[in-house]
Scaffold this motif. Structure first.
Motif, short mmCIF file in Angstrom:
data_model
loop_
_atom_site.label_atom_id
_atom_site.label_comp_id
_atom_site.label_asym_id
_atom_site.label_seq_id
_atom_site.Cartn_x
_atom_site.Cartn_y
_atom_site.Cartn_z
N GLU A 297 13.44 -4.81 60.43
CA GLU A 297 12.13 -4.82 60.93
C GLU A 297 11.39 -3.37 60.44
N LEU A 298 12.21 -2.32 60.61
CA LEU A 298 11.81 -1.06 60.36
C LEU A 298 11.47 -0.85 58.89
N LYS A 299 12.05 -1.81 58.01
CA LYS A 299 12.14 -1.86 56.46
C LYS A 299 10.92 -2.36 56.33
N ARG A 300 10.47 -3.56 57.17
CA ARG A 300 9.55 -4.45 56.72
C ARG A 300 7.88 -3.52 57.36
N MET A 301 8.17 -2.97 58.46
CA MET A 301 6.92 -2.31 58.69
C MET A 301 6.59 -1.21 57.84
N LEU A 302 7.52 -0.10 57.49
CA LEU A 302 7.27 0.89 56.49
C LEU A 302 6.72 0.49 55.13
N ASN A 303 7.39 -0.66 54.52
CA ASN A 303 6.95 -1.09 53.47
C ASN A 303 5.70 -1.90 53.25
N LEU A 304 5.05 -2.21 54.44
CA LEU A 304 3.59 -2.77 54.67
C LEU A 304 2.76 -1.72 55.04
N PHE B 266 0.21 1.10 54.80
CA PHE B 266 -0.82 1.27 53.47
C PHE B 266 -0.53 2.41 52.74
N PRO B 267 -0.20 3.77 53.30
CA PRO B 267 -0.04 4.72 52.31
C PRO B 267 1.14 4.62 51.29
N PHE B 268 2.09 3.87 52.06
CA PHE B 268 3.33 3.65 51.21
C PHE B 268 3.02 2.63 50.10
N LEU B 269 2.02 1.73 50.33
CA LEU B 269 1.75 0.66 49.34
C LEU B 269 0.98 1.45 48.22
N MET B 270 0.02 2.07 48.61
CA MET B 270 -0.85 2.84 47.50
C MET B 270 -0.06 3.91 46.63
N ASN B 271 1.03 4.37 47.42
CA ASN B 271 1.81 5.54 46.55
C ASN B 271 2.91 4.83 46.12
N ARG B 272 2.97 3.57 46.19
CA ARG B 272 4.27 2.82 45.33
C ARG B 272 5.66 3.09 46.00
N ILE B 273 5.75 3.37 47.34
CA ILE B 273 6.85 3.80 47.84
C ILE B 273 7.55 2.82 48.60
N GLN B 274 8.79 2.21 48.27
CA GLN B 274 9.42 1.25 48.60
C GLN B 274 10.67 1.57 49.27
N ILE B 275 10.93 1.00 50.56
CA ILE B 275 12.24 1.18 51.17
C ILE B 275 13.23 0.03 50.67
N ILE B 276 14.36 0.52 50.13
CA ILE B 276 15.08 -0.66 49.53
C ILE B 276 16.16 -0.98 50.43
N SER B 277 16.72 -0.18 51.10
CA SER B 277 17.79 -0.48 52.40
C SER B 277 17.87 0.51 53.32
N ILE B 278 18.35 -0.16 54.65
CA ILE B 278 18.42 0.94 55.66
C ILE B 278 19.93 0.35 56.47
N SER B 279 20.71 1.29 56.55
CA SER B 279 22.13 0.95 57.23
C SER B 279 21.80 0.37 58.58
N ASN B 280 22.58 -0.22 59.10
CA ASN B 280 22.53 -0.80 60.37
C ASN B 280 22.60 0.21 61.51
N ASP B 281 23.17 1.51 61.24
CA ASP B 281 23.18 2.53 62.36
C ASP B 281 22.18 3.56 62.00
N PHE B 282 21.20 2.94 60.98
CA PHE B 282 20.27 4.12 60.80
C PHE B 282 20.71 5.57 59.99
N HIS B 283 21.93 5.55 59.54
CA HIS B 283 22.21 6.59 59.17
C HIS B 283 22.09 6.99 57.65
N GLU B 284 21.65 6.09 57.03
CA GLU B 284 21.30 6.21 55.74
C GLU B 284 20.25 5.16 55.15
N MET B 285 19.43 5.60 54.19
CA MET B 285 18.33 4.78 53.66
C MET B 285 18.14 5.01 52.21
N GLN B 286 17.80 3.89 51.51
CA GLN B 286 17.66 4.06 50.18
C GLN B 286 16.03 4.03 49.91
#
Length: 166
Positions: free
Chosen positions: A22-29, A31-51
């Protein structure tokens, strides 16, 4: 009945049962991330890691055909505070959070996609919990490297995370 999607997303964003997808979807949508071409690839289940990937494109390229420094800084800025907030929230502590400071060193020209691997260890989480319990706030620096597609470290960043109990 409230059908406002923004209200729903804000409510979910501050929920302790927010799922990484859900967080990945929210952040990828966002607007500032869309325009800057920033994409969240993955988030670990415990939120300790993010690509995160900053894609090199026409929209974030400067006249030298490298990525603008502002886009790089935007790709560094929000993720450590968001991760730390979710980790702490899952332990029952509601906080206000933001990046208090960002320090970026540009080592090489970025002419390809730039990848970031954000990671928060258990020691940092324990330290944050102790500081929140003791003084009601937490401030600490977290480091991150930006690696291009050829494996070169092009950017070194430090983000000061600030959390305060609500």
């Amino acid at each position: 009945m409230n059908l406002n999607p923004a209200h729903y997303f804000i409510k979910r964003y501050h929920s302790p049962d927010l799922r990484p997808m859900e967080l990945k979807r929210m952040l990828n949508l966002w607007f500032p991330f869309l325009m800057n071409r920033i994409q969240i690839i993955s988030i670990s289940n415990d939120f300790h890691e993010m690509q995160v990937c900053l894609k090199h494109s026409f929209w974030n390229r400067n006249p030298n055909k490298s990525v603008w420094g502002g886009s790089i800084t935007s790709a560094l800025d929000p993720f450590f505070p968001v991760m730390m907030k979710q980790i702490i929230l899952r332990r029952g502590i509601s906080t206000e959070f933001y990046s208090k400071a960002v320090h970026v060193e540009f080592l090489h020209k970025v002419e390809t996609h730039l990848n970031f691997h954000f990671k928060i260890g258990d020691i940092k989480v324990k330290e944050a919990l102790e500081k929140l319990e003791k003084s009601g706030k937490y401030e600490n620096w977290h480091s991150i490297d930006g690696v291009d597609n050829m494996g070169n470290v092009c950017v070194k960043g430090r983000i000061q995370v600030y959390l305060r109990k609500r």
